[in-house]
Design an enzyme around this catalytic site. Structure first.
Site, PDB file in Angstrom:
ATOM      1  N   ASP A   1       0.860  -1.167  -0.095  1.00 18.83           N
ATOM      2  CA  ASP A   1       0.082   0.064  -0.089  1.00 18.83           C
ATOM      3  C   ASP A   1       0.792   1.278  -0.021  1.00 18.83           C
ATOM      4  O   ASP A   1       2.088   1.242   0.100  1.00 18.83           O
ATOM      5  CB  ASP A   1      -1.064  -0.002   1.317  1.00 18.83           C
ATOM      6  CG  ASP A   1      -2.398   0.568   0.946  1.00 18.83           C
ATOM      7  OD1 ASP A   1      -2.197   1.551   0.117  1.00 18.83           O
ATOM      8  OD2 ASP A   1      -3.253   0.271   1.722  1.00 18.83           O
TER       9      ASP A   1
ATOM     10  N   ASP B   1     -10.195   3.451  -3.179  1.00 18.27           N
ATOM     11  CA  ASP B   1     -10.934   2.337  -2.952  1.00 18.27           C
ATOM     12  C   ASP B   1     -12.347   2.167  -3.600  1.00 18.27           C
ATOM     13  O   ASP B   1     -13.159   3.138  -3.676  1.00 18.27           O
ATOM     14  CB  ASP B   1     -11.130   2.306  -1.271  1.00 18.27           C
ATOM     15  CG  ASP B   1      -9.710   1.846  -0.664  1.00 18.27           C
ATOM     16  OD1 ASP B   1      -8.866   2.051  -1.337  1.00 18.27           O
ATOM     17  OD2 ASP B   1      -9.690   1.914   0.389  1.00 18.27           O
TER      18      ASP B   1
END
Ligand code: GLA
Length: 388
Positions: free
Chosen positions: A133, A188
């Site tokens: 990430d 997201d």
């Protein structure tokens, strides 16, 4: 030994399950074991799903005195190695999450300054997949950060599929081909058809905003065997209608996105299982040419997407974005389907194709006659064209 990425992985889009969409950091060894069991029981493994990935929240808040990451002993009382062994014993592969920054997005220790140490730990546990990430990265250079982790994984010696998750902010399609096997292209996902929901400094997006976010960027030219645009973990089974779930699954398939399930496999409905295990749709996603689909038209909110397949075949999806059903009457001869990028052209004036409905598992005749159907609200008709 010159470091590089592991080249033989992900010749077709990776398939699996990730904990984040449904469970957030509320994860445990019982959950993973239950999911692994369902992979086998429900035919998901047989349909091609392979990776079980634990996202953020698997570790303790601090590294140990040697600087090693520690699997949270409350969530994973038997330890991570035993859990990885369990997943492997089912013939499946195991993945973990970490972050290029000082901390992960949920505030656990990130890999910054520990890349080689962490890679060795993952290798010692038998990890097969790393999602990496981009939180808490300040002034870090994305390309360099992901290269460092790629090299660390390579030096640790165990083939690991490297899943890049920097949300498209640094245009990974320009540099990630030789770094990882997949890269997120957006922020997201969330379980809705058209919505976008703000969270202050970031927002999450439903199915269509995700699909459309990079449509004017040349991302489809880059993706192919070994390196894929990642439209994020799926929301199939997470609260949209069955029709929306089918369309979502069809779109992820035609776009050659990785197919990472994001729902609770232990309690999903029959209809969700049917969608996720639809082998005819999965075969489109896994087609050996690996050419991402493109939008052919979206007149009157009827989304028509096409994808060249091996043996001169095509996949075509008709998705109804309207809030009322539509009557489709599609004349193949009037629509010159083709892809300038991959140089595939249907040439329906010269060629005839068998038309197969991939959700109803029915042959519908040939492209010599019009394709007629009623497509329900937010539903999809997905067909495969096979050259006669
Ligand atoms: C970011 C990622 C998500 C998930 C969370 C975990 O938001 O984009 O997919 O991994 O972090 O904290």
């Amino acid at each position: 030994m010159h470091a590089q990425k592991f080249e033989e992985l992900a010749k077709t889009p990776p398939m699996g399950w990730n904990s984040w969409n449904t469970f957030g950091t509320d994860i445990s060894e019982d959950l993973v074991k239950g999911i692994a069991d369902k992979f086998v029981e429900l035919g998901l493994k047989d349909a091609g799903y392979e990776y079980i990935v634990l996202d953020d929240g698997w570790m303790t808040r601090e590294r140990d005195e040697n600087g090693n990451l520690v699997a949270d002993p409350e969530k994973f009382p038997s330890g991570m190695k035993a859990l990885v062994d369990y997943v492997h014993s089912k013939g499946l592969k195991f993945g973990l999450y970490n972050c290029a920054g000082g901390t992960t997005c949920a505030g656990y220790p990130g890999s910054r300054g520990h890349q080689y140490q962490d890679a060795r730990l993952y290798a010692s546990w038998g990890v097969d997949f790393l999602k990496y990430d981009w939180c808490d990265t300040d002034e870090l250079n994305a390309n360099e950060s992901y290269l460092t982790m790629r090299d660390a994984l390579y030096k640790a010696g165990r083939p690991v599929l490297f899943s890049i998750c920097e949300w498209g902010d640094n245009e990974p399609w320009k540099w990630a081909k030789d770094v990882g096997q997949m890269w997120r292209i957006t922020g997201d996902i969330i379980n809705c058809w058209e919505c976008q929901i703000g969270h202050g400094s970031w927002f999450s997006s439903g199915i269509w905003p995700i699909i459309e976010m990079r449509m004017n960027t040349n991302i489809r030219e880059i993706a192919g065997p070994g390196h894929w645009n990642d439209y994020d973990m799926m929301e199939v089974g997470n609260g949209m209608t069955d029709a929306e779930d089918r369309s979502h699954f069809a779109m992820w398939s035609i776009l050659t996105s990785p197919l990472m399930m994001g729902n609770d496999l232990r309690s999903m409905s029959k209809e969700t299982t049917k969608t996720l295990t639809n082998k005819e749709v999965i075969a489109i996603n896994q087609d050996a040419l690996g050419i991402p689909g493109l939008r052919f038209s979206n007149e009157n909110k009827l989304e028509i997407w096409v994808k060249p397949l091996e043996n001169d075949g095509w996949a075509v999806t008709f998705v109804n974005r309207n809030d009322t059903p539509v009557e489709l009457d599609f004349d193949w001869n009037k629509h010159p389907i083709g892809d300038d990028v991959s140089q595939h052209f249907m040439e329906s004036d010269k060629n005839t194709f068998e038309v197969r409905d991939l959700f109803n598992h029915k042959n519908l005749g040939t492209t010599k006659k019009n394709l007629k159907a009623t497509i329900g609200v937010h539903d999809v008709l997905m067909v495969k064209l096979s050259k006669k």
